[in-house]
Design a protein around this motif. Structure first.
Motif, PDB file in Angstrom:
ATOM      1  N   SER A   1     -50.275   7.245  -6.026  1.00 21.13           N
ATOM      2  CA  SER A   1     -49.593   7.732  -4.833  1.00 21.13           C
ATOM      3  C   SER A   1     -50.457   8.726  -4.057  1.00 21.13           C
ATOM      4  CB  SER A   1     -48.266   8.373  -5.231  1.00 21.13           C
ATOM      5  OG  SER A   1     -48.516   9.425  -6.143  1.00 21.13           O
TER       6      SER A   1
ATOM      7  N   GLN B   1     -55.966   9.551   9.544  1.00 22.23           N
ATOM      8  CA  GLN B   1     -55.438  10.575   8.629  1.00 22.23           C
ATOM      9  C   GLN B   1     -54.064  10.189   8.085  1.00 22.23           C
ATOM     10  OE1 GLN B   1     -55.981  14.635   9.383  1.00 22.23           O
ATOM     11  NE2 GLN B   1     -58.079  14.407  10.090  1.00 22.23           N
ATOM     12  N   LEU B   2     -53.233   9.524   8.917  1.00 21.96           N
ATOM     13  CA  LEU B   2     -51.924   9.080   8.424  1.00 21.96           C
ATOM     14  C   LEU B   2     -52.085   8.089   7.280  1.00 21.96           C
ATOM     15  CD1 LEU B   2     -49.963   8.681  11.786  1.00 21.96           C
ATOM     16  CD2 LEU B   2     -49.275  10.135   9.884  1.00 21.96           C
TER      17      LEU B   2
ATOM     18  N   PHE C   1     -54.844  10.133   4.330  1.00 18.77           N
ATOM     19  CA  PHE C   1     -54.414  11.411   3.742  1.00 18.77           C
ATOM     20  C   PHE C   1     -52.907  11.450   3.496  1.00 18.77           C
ATOM     21  CE2 PHE C   1     -58.217  13.746   5.881  1.00 18.77           C
ATOM     22  CZ  PHE C   1     -59.053  13.284   4.891  1.00 18.77           C
ATOM     23  N   LEU C   2     -52.117  10.906   4.415  1.00 17.94           N
ATOM     24  CA  LEU C   2     -50.660  10.951   4.244  1.00 17.94           C
ATOM     25  C   LEU C   2     -50.119   9.646   3.668  1.00 17.94           C
ATOM     26  CD1 LEU C   2     -49.937  13.006   7.448  1.00 17.94           C
ATOM     27  CD2 LEU C   2     -49.292  13.684   5.160  1.00 17.94           C
TER      28      LEU C   2
ATOM     29  N   LEU D   1     -49.487   6.657   4.664  1.00 22.09           N
ATOM     30  CA  LEU D   1     -48.505   5.779   5.304  1.00 22.09           C
ATOM     31  C   LEU D   1     -49.001   4.351   5.225  1.00 22.09           C
ATOM     32  CD1 LEU D   1     -47.102   7.476   8.511  1.00 22.09           C
ATOM     33  CD2 LEU D   1     -46.257   7.508   6.178  1.00 22.09           C
TER      34      LEU D   1
ATOM     35  N   ASN E   1     -41.133   6.239   4.535  1.00 19.13           N
ATOM     36  CA  ASN E   1     -41.848   7.282   5.278  1.00 19.13           C
ATOM     37  C   ASN E   1     -42.413   6.745   6.584  1.00 19.13           C
ATOM     38  OD1 ASN E   1     -41.329   8.838   3.052  1.00 19.13           O
ATOM     39  ND2 ASN E   1     -43.406   9.633   2.875  1.00 19.13           N
TER      40      ASN E   1
ATOM     41  N   PHE F   1     -41.548   7.949  10.338  1.00 18.01           N
ATOM     42  CA  PHE F   1     -42.616   8.409  11.215  1.00 18.01           C
ATOM     43  C   PHE F   1     -42.596   7.665  12.555  1.00 18.01           C
ATOM     44  CE2 PHE F   1     -46.780   7.642  13.034  1.00 18.01           C
ATOM     45  CZ  PHE F   1     -47.098   8.938  13.402  1.00 18.01           C
TER      46      PHE F   1
END
Lengths: 191, 115
Positions: free
Chosen positions: B6, B56-57, B60-61, B63, B72, B76
């Motif tokens: 994850s 970055q989404l 790093f995040l 998605l 998520n 978003f």
């Protein structure tokens, strides 16, 4: 992956993600306000006279590197490597603190040369938008310091995992907001 | 890839970081070096910002459309729609208000006499 199906705090991180999206809307309205007021300088200084782009570039680099170091911290957490996790978190904290120090210095210099938030609608909107981001990063630093302490007291337990997962989302989210700040406030202002 | 979880892998963090670094350097370069014609600078830096947000989404995040990520991502996308309405709506309304309500070509007395 079967271990991930018992209570892994995924409901907490989903709730935290929904909070972040509502925070996103606060930033969206501040960006909209800034975009509307950016031209209202009432004869005062404009962005292109005030902003030092290479300075902003270094601020951006600090925040970007801190996003990567937080990513490595989360990998250390998954490996249960407490020592490495602590080192990555401390490094992330130092990079974030460097960013805030640069921003405080930048704000102080602007106010000293008479370009404070009272000077024009443009500067009011600028200080509100960039200051709100700075306050979020400061809150993130406080949270990070608390987590470094909790890690040394509790080790990598379920609670620390859950809280660090939320803080990781928060930290990366602030980097996303900063992309919009340097593009639409600083670079746009200098065009 | 043995270790994908994850929180991603070291490779995905490094890719996200390198791509972000390149996109940031291109945006600053476009403005500071004057390498892009003046009229094209704003569309160029907007495009670079959107590209970096997506990078970055995803990196790093985390998605995406995979299992456990769709929730998520959907939240978003709805937020992004609201942001689009708030920002573009504000700019549109205020542009029209400025255009229609601030006469710059005449004095206040002349504007009053026209009715």
């Amino acid at each position: 992956m079967s271990a991930a199906h018992h209570d892994d705090g995924s409901k907490t991180t989903l709730g935290f993600w929904i909070y972040l999206m509502s925070d996103c809307l606060i930033f969206a309205s501040l960006f909209a306000t800034f975009a509307v007021l950016a031209g209202n300088v009432v004869g005062g200084p404009e962005g292109r006279e005030l902003f030092d782009l290479s300075y902003v570039g270094w601020e951006t680099l600090l925040l970007l590197v801190s996003s990567a170091t937080f990513g490595f911290a989360m990998l250390a957490m998954e490996r249960e490597d407490r020592r490495a996790l602590r080192q990555w978190l401390v490094l992330t904290w130092l990079l974030g603190a460097g960013f805030i120090a640069m921003e405080v210095h930048e704000f102080a210099a602007l106010i000293a040369e008479g370009a404070g938030p009272q000077r024009s609608a443009f500067l009011s909107a600028y200080f509100t938008l960039v200051g709100t981001h700075g306050l979020h990063v400061t809150a993130g630093l406080l949270w990070l310091a608390v987590m470094i302490h909790q890690l040394s007291v509790f080790g990598i337990d379920a609670m620390v995992r859950r809280r660090l997962a939320c803080l990781s989302l928060f930290w990366h989210f602030l980097d996303l907001v900063w992309i919009c700040v340097f593009t639409f406030v600083y670079l746009r202002g200098a065009v | 890839m043995a270790h994908t979880s994850s929180h991603g892998s070291a490779a995905s963090i490094l890719w996200g970081f390198l791509l972000s670094l390149v996109l940031t350097a291109l945006a600053f370069g476009a403005v500071m070096a004057g390498a892009v014609p003046r009229g094209a600078v704003l569309p160029a830096i907007t495009l670079l910002a959107v590209a970096q947000l997506i990078v970055q989404l995803v990196f790093f995040l985390h998605l995406g459309l995979g299992q456990g990520r769709r929730g998520n991502t959907a939240i978003f996308l709805l937020t992004a729609m609201l942001i689009g309405i708030v920002v573009s709506g504000s700019l549109w309304v205020m542009h029209n208000a400025n255009h229609n309500m601030s006469p710059t070509q005449m004095t206040i007395a002349a504007a009053r006499n026209r009715d």
